[in-house]
Design an enzyme around this catalytic site. Structure first.
Site, PDB file in Angstrom:
ATOM      1  N   SER A  69       0.796  -1.236   0.000  1.00  0.00           N
ATOM      2  CA  SER A  69       0.000   0.000   0.000  1.00  0.00           C
ATOM      3  C   SER A  69       0.826   1.282   0.000  1.00  0.00           C
ATOM      4  CB  SER A  69      -0.955   0.013   1.200  1.00  0.00           C
ATOM      5  OG  SER A  69      -2.007  -0.891   0.991  1.00  0.00           O
ATOM      6  N   LYS A  72       0.399   3.454  -2.945  1.00  0.00           N
ATOM      7  CA  LYS A  72      -0.745   4.358  -3.076  1.00  0.00           C
ATOM      8  C   LYS A  72      -0.331   5.824  -3.031  1.00  0.00           C
ATOM      9  CE  LYS A  72      -3.711   0.843  -0.983  1.00  0.00           C
ATOM     10  NZ  LYS A  72      -4.443   0.401   0.224  1.00  0.00           N
ATOM     11  N   TYR A 196      -3.929  -2.392 -10.191  1.00  0.00           N
ATOM     12  CA  TYR A 196      -3.833  -2.256  -8.736  1.00  0.00           C
ATOM     13  C   TYR A 196      -2.962  -3.348  -8.124  1.00  0.00           C
ATOM     14  CZ  TYR A 196      -5.296  -2.122  -3.842  1.00  0.00           C
ATOM     15  OH  TYR A 196      -5.301  -2.066  -2.474  1.00  0.00           O
ATOM     16  N   TYR A 248      -4.318   3.484   8.026  1.00  0.00           N
ATOM     17  CA  TYR A 248      -5.641   2.899   8.205  1.00  0.00           C
ATOM     18  C   TYR A 248      -6.261   3.388   9.510  1.00  0.00           C
ATOM     19  CZ  TYR A 248      -3.244   0.030   4.783  1.00  0.00           C
ATOM     20  OH  TYR A 248      -2.502  -0.384   3.716  1.00  0.00           O
ATOM     21  N   VAL A 266       1.185  -3.688   3.950  1.00  0.00           N
ATOM     22  CA  VAL A 266       1.127  -4.956   4.663  1.00  0.00           C
ATOM     23  C   VAL A 266       2.328  -5.860   4.375  1.00  0.00           C
ATOM     24  CG1 VAL A 266      -1.373  -4.941   4.909  1.00  0.00           C
ATOM     25  CG2 VAL A 266      -0.333  -6.070   2.915  1.00  0.00           C
TER      26      VAL A 266
END
Length: 314
Positions: A69, A72, A196, A248, A266
């Site tokens: 992530s 992103k 993605y 998060y 992760v």
């Protein structure tokens, strides 16, 4: 910054590595992505790249890992470059307070993800980056951009990880179909998810990752390459989103403990920007209950404490 003496960053990084060595292996590796389940949980790397070009590293700082992530941040930067502020018609800027792959929240909010760093938001951003491209072209654009940021040509996608994610990413398929049903995706779900899964499978070392994020610590430009990446204002805004949404539903706790903008993945990596000071990357595969690197978060808390770096003052 405490005191008037210049910081001995190499000693600080070495000390953190030494102090955390007895705890290597703590946390839980992200085994729901089968390929990540094979990563040695006792790996630990840390790299600090200062805005004046010095690199300080310890442990496995030059071993590539799946950034997941953290990608992103780079996709958000690309989307802002292509579409500007209009991207906020598709995705919000608020912390989620929910798990990074929550479906309930997405349905309740009519297919508009809460922010670009939860999975649904990142899928929406990927859809925007895909505009005008085939999936293969969009993946190539992402890889070129990250290589440009880090000034490293050997950054690649780990195709085994990408295949592993595609084979098990049922919840991401559900999120994408929800958004498509609400009319919030322009491209076929399989195309968006193909990009993605590949962006999340980028493999980078801590040193490469810290170099790639240096523009966020240096007002939008990379001082190592003299490349202007984004405006000063845009760098500040990306940092703001990283601070409030980058971990998060553990983002508030990270801001409380570390006080710097960051984005976790992760795979066990965390990228952090200390504006005006340095870009920092850590990697330790064992995760805490929020899906953030347990020892990586602790290492960054120790670094912030010992340097005095914080967006909230020394």
């Amino acid at each position: 910054m405490p005191g008037t003496e210049p910081l001995d960053l190499q000693s600080i990084v070495d000390d953190i590595h030494r102090e955390l060595t007895p705890r290597l292996g703590e946390g839980k590796v992200a085994d729901y992505i089968p390929q990540l389940a094979h990563v040695d949980p006792k790996r630990f790397g840390m790299a600090v790249v200062t805005v004046d070009g010095h690199v300080y590293k310890a442990g496995d700082a030059e071993v590539p890992f799946s950034i997941q992530s953290i990608s992103k941040v780079f996709m958000l930067t690309l989307a802002l470059g292509k579409h500007g502020e209009s991207i906020w018609n598709r995705v919000g800027r608020e912390p989620s307070g929910s798990a990074f792959n929550s479906i309930v929240q997405l349905e309740h909010e009519h297919g508009i993800p809460r922010n670009p760093f939860i999975n649904a938001g990142a899928i929406a951003i990927t859809d925007l980056v895909l505009a005008g491209h085939t999936p293969r072209e969009a993946i190539g654009e992402v890889v070129r951009f990250v290589r440009y940021l880090a000034d490293e040509e050997d950054i690649v996608i780990d195709h085994e990880v990408a295949r592993s994610e595609a084979a098990t990413g049922y919840r991401n398929v559900a999120l994408a179909n929800f958004m498509r049903a609400f009319g919030k995706l322009d491209h076929p779900v399989e195309h968006v998810l193909g990009v993605y899964f590949h962006q999340c499978a980028l493999a980078m070392s801590c040193v490469q990752l810290a170099k790639a994020g240096l523009f966020l610590a240096a007002s939008g430009s990379n001082p190592l390459t003299q490349h202007s990446v984004v405006s000063r204002q845009r760098a500040r805004r990306i940092n703001a989103l990283m601070l409030t949404c980058g971990h998060y539903d553990g983002s508030g706790d990270f801001a409380y403990r570390v006080g710097l903008p960051g984005k976790s993945g992760v795979g066990g990596g965390i990228l952090v920007a200390a504006p005006g000071k340095a870009s920092i990357a850590v990697w330790s595969p064992g995760l805490n209950h929020n899906g953030n690197s347990l020892l990586g978060s602790l290492a960054l808390e120790m670094l912030a404490s010992r340097t005095g770096w914080s967006v909230f003052g020394a």
